[in-house]
Design a protein around this motif. Sequence first.
Motif, mmCIF file in Angstrom:
data_model
loop_
_atom_site.group_PDB
_atom_site.id
_atom_site.type_symbol
_atom_site.label_atom_id
_atom_site.label_comp_id
_atom_site.label_asym_id
_atom_site.label_seq_id
_atom_site.Cartn_x
_atom_site.Cartn_y
_atom_site.Cartn_z
ATOM 1 N N ASN A 44 7.418 1.752 50.681
ATOM 2 C CA ASN A 44 6.204 1.208 51.272
ATOM 3 C C ASN A 44 5.576 0.116 50.421
ATOM 4 O O ASN A 44 4.829 -0.698 50.923
ATOM 5 C CB ASN A 44 5.180 2.324 51.511
ATOM 6 N N ASP A 49 11.358 -7.003 51.729
ATOM 7 C CA ASP A 49 11.318 -7.711 53.015
ATOM 8 C C ASP A 49 10.829 -9.148 52.828
ATOM 9 O O ASP A 49 11.374 -10.089 53.410
ATOM 10 C CB ASP A 49 10.407 -6.991 54.006
ATOM 11 N N ARG A 158 5.994 -12.873 57.665
ATOM 12 C CA ARG A 158 6.315 -11.440 57.592
ATOM 13 C C ARG A 158 5.066 -10.713 57.146
ATOM 14 O O ARG A 158 4.324 -11.195 56.292
ATOM 15 C CB ARG A 158 7.430 -11.218 56.571
ATOM 16 N N HIS A 159 4.820 -9.561 57.697
ATOM 17 C CA HIS A 159 3.744 -8.714 57.189
ATOM 18 C C HIS A 159 4.229 -7.270 57.155
ATOM 19 O O HIS A 159 5.019 -6.838 57.994
ATOM 20 C CB HIS A 159 2.435 -8.885 57.985
ATOM 21 N N HIS A 160 3.782 -6.579 56.121
ATOM 22 C CA HIS A 160 4.225 -5.206 55.885
ATOM 23 C C HIS A 160 3.196 -4.506 55.002
ATOM 24 O O HIS A 160 2.774 -5.041 53.984
ATOM 25 C CB HIS A 160 5.598 -5.218 55.199
ATOM 26 N N ASN A 161 2.806 -3.329 55.417
ATOM 27 C CA ASN A 161 1.959 -2.455 54.608
ATOM 28 C C ASN A 161 0.696 -3.154 54.096
ATOM 29 O O ASN A 161 0.325 -3.036 52.936
ATOM 30 C CB ASN A 161 2.777 -1.886 53.443
#
Length: 171
Positions: A44, A49, A158-161
Motif C-alpha cells: 500500500n 506503480d 496515476r494515483h494510488h493510496n
Amino acid sequence: ADGFLSKAPLSRGALRLWWGAAGLASVLSLGTLTWLATHPTHANKSTQDFAGVLKAQRSPEEPIVMLDSYYFDLPFYARLTAPVTLVQPWDDPQLHRQDSQRKELADAGQFDKAAAADRLLLPDALPALLCGSATTWVLGPTSAQARYPFLEGATDMRHHNGATLWRVDRS
C-alpha cells in the motif's frame, strides 16, 4: 550425568509425534512464506506503480518534484540517476522540534547548503520551478491540488493510496 546420546531411543509413538510436529511446523512455515510473498505488507505504501509510469513515459532530462514527503523507494524503483526536488515548508518553526523525516532531510541540507538550496524548496518556489522545464513530473498527496490549483490543469498519470503522479507541461 549421562549425555544426550547415551539415553534410550525414542519410542515408536514419540518418534511419530516428533515427525508429525516437524512436518506441521514445515507446512506452517511454507504457508506463511507463501502468504507473505503474495501479500507484501509494504504494497500500500510502495511507489512501484508510479515508478513504472516514470520509466515508461519520462525522458531522463525531465525533473521530478515531490510534494510534502520524500518517497524514498521511488528513486530505486524508477532507477533515477539524478536527485529529485522536494517541496515542503522548510521554514516551519516546528520542523526541528521533533525527530521526523523532514527534520532529517533539513539537517542533511546543513552539510551541503548549495545542494539543499537546489533540492529542498519552499512551496512558493514551485511555480517558477515548473516553468523551468517543458515537462516536470510531480508526485504528492492528491489533496495537494487544493494548495496548488495549477495541478488541476496537469495530467493525472496515476494515483494510488492518496498520492498522485502528475505530468505538468509548461504550456
